[in-house]
Design a protein around this motif. Structure first.
Motif, PDB file in Angstrom:
ATOM      1  N   ASN A 132     -81.711  31.031 -11.025  1.00  0.00           N
ATOM      2  CA  ASN A 132     -80.278  30.810 -10.788  1.00  0.00           C
ATOM      3  C   ASN A 132     -79.957  29.400 -10.300  1.00  0.00           C
ATOM      4  O   ASN A 132     -78.789  29.085 -10.045  1.00  0.00           O
ATOM      5  CB  ASN A 132     -79.758  31.826  -9.760  1.00  0.00           C
ATOM      6  CG  ASN A 132     -79.746  33.238 -10.315  1.00  0.00           C
ATOM      7  OD1 ASN A 132     -79.381  33.449 -11.474  1.00  0.00           O
ATOM      8  ND2 ASN A 132     -80.166  34.191  -9.511  1.00  0.00           N
ATOM      9  N   SER A 133     -80.972  28.547 -10.167  1.00  0.00           N
ATOM     10  CA  SER A 133     -80.734  27.199  -9.637  1.00  0.00           C
ATOM     11  C   SER A 133     -79.975  26.331 -10.639  1.00  0.00           C
ATOM     12  O   SER A 133     -80.163  26.440 -11.852  1.00  0.00           O
ATOM     13  CB  SER A 133     -82.067  26.527  -9.288  1.00  0.00           C
ATOM     14  OG  SER A 133     -82.717  27.213  -8.257  1.00  0.00           O
ATOM     15  N   ALA A 134     -79.127  25.459 -10.105  1.00  0.00           N
ATOM     16  CA  ALA A 134     -78.437  24.480 -10.936  1.00  0.00           C
ATOM     17  C   ALA A 134     -79.433  23.423 -11.405  1.00  0.00           C
ATOM     18  O   ALA A 134     -80.496  23.238 -10.817  1.00  0.00           O
ATOM     19  CB  ALA A 134     -77.304  23.832 -10.150  1.00  0.00           C
ATOM     20  N   SER A 135     -79.077  22.709 -12.474  1.00  0.00           N
ATOM     21  CA  SER A 135     -79.959  21.710 -13.056  1.00  0.00           C
ATOM     22  C   SER A 135     -79.496  20.299 -12.727  1.00  0.00           C
ATOM     23  O   SER A 135     -78.339  20.064 -12.393  1.00  0.00           O
ATOM     24  CB  SER A 135     -80.000  21.871 -14.581  1.00  0.00           C
ATOM     25  OG  SER A 135     -80.591  23.099 -14.935  1.00  0.00           O
ATOM     26  N   VAL A 136     -80.428  19.360 -12.838  1.00  0.00           N
ATOM     27  CA  VAL A 136     -80.140  17.931 -12.729  1.00  0.00           C
ATOM     28  C   VAL A 136     -80.434  17.319 -14.095  1.00  0.00           C
ATOM     29  O   VAL A 136     -81.528  17.489 -14.635  1.00  0.00           O
ATOM     30  CB  VAL A 136     -81.014  17.270 -11.639  1.00  0.00           C
ATOM     31  CG1 VAL A 136     -80.837  15.757 -11.657  1.00  0.00           C
ATOM     32  CG2 VAL A 136     -80.669  17.834 -10.268  1.00  0.00           C
TER      33      VAL A 136
END
Length: 303
Positions: A132-136
């Motif tokens: 569920n982590s956002a991306s860079v």
């Protein structure tokens, strides 16, 4: 539907060939989609069927599952603009072709397991990363995101889609260890850059078990981090590898040298993804190799 028939794209690569051989041992009927029928025969003999084009595939409903692993090697050549386009086309265009084939078939393949990588998160330092982590954003992140997006289109046509976000796979005859072993065996191994970047790894045995779970468990869908629960820093990984090989840990490779040698591709070894397999653990998946030393000794301590 042939309840025993699996189609693998990218079946002659490190992961695809290991998967095909394991499925054959378990009495599955395996078809390999590859531009090179000769390479398929050289790898498997007559134990698989080789098909060289999506246009030549039978109806998608004849397969129990499709495992989509095709893609030019991300680390094989320096990233020129032409090479980056090939990396994208070999993954995304083929995935789009497979989805179009599923859409045009009288019945969909029940499940599509489609390749991805933990590069989908981008370089995130020490931050723990779950599904569920956002991306860079960077090149490999966008590559993985677009690859996943193409695969997910198959849901519209009735296929269950699992996205396998693969970390650094540890196994014989391929993957990250094949590139690292020679300098370490010569006693010339060392950390890369500062060594603080995280390496999220998985033993090939567990990676294969994850794919099999995706094939067999209808409740599995969406993205899964295919990484062991205990990522290691590059310094820890290098020290563990040197110890297992009974060699010194000597020569760090400075960041500036890596960037000169590799160009933009240096992001693959200097970037950091500290990834946890949250969804697999929540569903009760049991890793056989959760500790790095144990995994390396299993692979490298063989006579």
């Amino acid at each position: 539907m042939n309840t025993n028939s699996i189609l693998i794209s990218g079946g002659t690569g490190f992961l695809g060939s290991a998967l095909a051989k394991q499925l054959i041992q378990k009495n599955y009927s395996v078809t390999v989609l590859s531009r090179s029928a000769e390479k398929v025969v050289a790898t498997f003999g007559n134990s698989v069927q080789a098909i060289s084009s999506v246009a030549d595939l039978p109806d998608a409903g004849t397969f129990k599952a499709v495992v989509n692993l095709a893609g030019a090697g991300i680390f094989d050549q320096r990233w020129t603009e032409a090479r980056k386009q090939l990396l994208r086309d070999s993954r995304i265009k083929l995935t789009e072709q497979l989805v179009a084939w599923i859409a045009s078939s009288s019945q969909p393949a029940p499940v599509l397991v489609s390749g991805s990588a933990i590069g989908v998160y981008g370089d995130q330092g020490d931050k723990f990363l779950t599904e569920n982590s956002a991306s860079v954003a960077d090149f490999s992140q966008q590559l993985c995101a677009d690859w996943e997006s193409a695969a997910l289109q198959a849901e519209k046509f009735g296929s269950r889609v699992c996205l396998i976000r693969t970390g650094l796979v540890l196994g014989d005859n391929g993957g990250i260890l094949k590139r690292m072993l020679l300098p370490f065996r010569l006693g010339l191994g060392g950390r890369l850059g500062k060594g603080s970047q995280w390496m999220s790894w998985v033993h090939l045995h567990d990676w294969l078990a994850i794919v099999e779970a995706m094939l067999e468990q209808p409740e599995m869908r969406g993205p899964y981090n295919a990484t062991a629960p205990n990522p290691a820093s590059n310094q820890q990984f290098s020290a563990s590898l040197a110890s297992v090989l009974n060699r010194p840990l000597l020569l760090p490779m400075p960041e500036v040298v890596l960037k000169l040698l590799l160009g933009e591709m240096a992001a693959l070894v200097l970037g950091s993804q500290r990834v946890l397999p949250e969804r697999l653990l929540a569903q009760g998946f049991a890793f056989k190799y959760s500790l790095l030393d144990t995994a390396l000794r299993d692979i490298l301590d063989k006579p």
